[in-house]
Design a protein around this motif. Structure first.
Motif, PDB file in Angstrom:
ATOM      1  N   ASN A  69       0.801  -1.225   0.000  1.00  0.00           N
ATOM      2  CA  ASN A  69       0.000   0.000   0.000  1.00  0.00           C
ATOM      3  C   ASN A  69       0.835   1.279   0.000  1.00  0.00           C
ATOM      4  N   THR A  70       2.064   1.198  -0.482  1.00  0.00           N
ATOM      5  CA  THR A  70       2.904   2.383  -0.617  1.00  0.00           C
ATOM      6  C   THR A  70       3.346   2.500  -2.069  1.00  0.00           C
ATOM      7  N   THR A  72       5.774   4.290  -4.604  1.00  0.00           N
ATOM      8  CA  THR A  72       7.057   4.989  -4.596  1.00  0.00           C
ATOM      9  C   THR A  72       7.407   5.387  -6.019  1.00  0.00           C
ATOM     10  N   ARG A 101       7.086   9.177  -1.844  1.00  0.00           N
ATOM     11  CA  ARG A 101       6.227   8.064  -1.409  1.00  0.00           C
ATOM     12  C   ARG A 101       4.815   8.566  -1.117  1.00  0.00           C
ATOM     13  N   GLN A 103       1.063   6.992   0.507  1.00  0.00           N
ATOM     14  CA  GLN A 103       0.340   5.907   1.156  1.00  0.00           C
ATOM     15  C   GLN A 103      -0.990   5.725   0.435  1.00  0.00           C
TER      16      GLN A 103
END
Length: 153
Positions: A69-70, A72, A101, A103
């Motif tokens: 769930n990140t 980048t 980044r 979320q």
């Protein structure tokens, strides 16, 4: 600045540890980092777009990765022979490496990314699985028969 102690909530909740970690990080994550600039926009009911200004970067110099769930987004400028030999008098266009980044909420998926006029557009869609969508349960009166499923013997 106010700080909150979430430790009492850890004792009575299950599965919310990621949420509490995110709340702990709010305010400290992006402090000081403003490069590259970006926009987050809502393009539909469950559609979003992240636009990052990456002037001077090519597709090969950019990378997008999603993990736990990140999202980048990375950029690293490749130095060419032409840039080594040139004599720049003033450099106002940043060419430094970056890592940004974001979320993502649960069930947010990346639909695609495109580089256009120095802007990297990342398209996102939130798709809730059928099992998690609300559904209506029919209510019958007491005189209706309940159909029983018979197991094949």
């Amino acid at each position: 600045m106010r700080t909150f102690d979430f430790s009492p909530l850890y004792r009575s909740t299950v599965g919310f540890d990621r949420l509490f970690s995110l709340l702990d990080q709010v305010g400290g994550v992006e402090s000081g980092t403003t490069y590259p600039p970006y926009n987050i926009e809502r393009t539909g009911e469950n559609a979003y777009r992240i636009t990052v200004a990456v002037a001077g970067f090519t597709e090969k110099e950019l990378g997008i990765e999603v993990k736990e769930n990140t999202l980048t987004i990375r950029g690293e400028k490749q130095e060419t022979e032409e840039s080594k030999s040139s004599n720049v008098l003033y450099q106002g266009i940043a060419a430094r490496a970056f890592e940004r980044r974001f979320q993502l909420a649960d069930h947010v998926e990346i639909r695609g990314a495109r580089l256009e006029n120095g802007l990297l557009h990342v398209e996102l869609v939130r798709e809730i699985p059928e099992a998690m969508k609300p559904r209506t349960i029919p209510i019958t009166n007491g005189s209706a028969k309940v159909i029983e499923a018979k197991a094949a013997a």
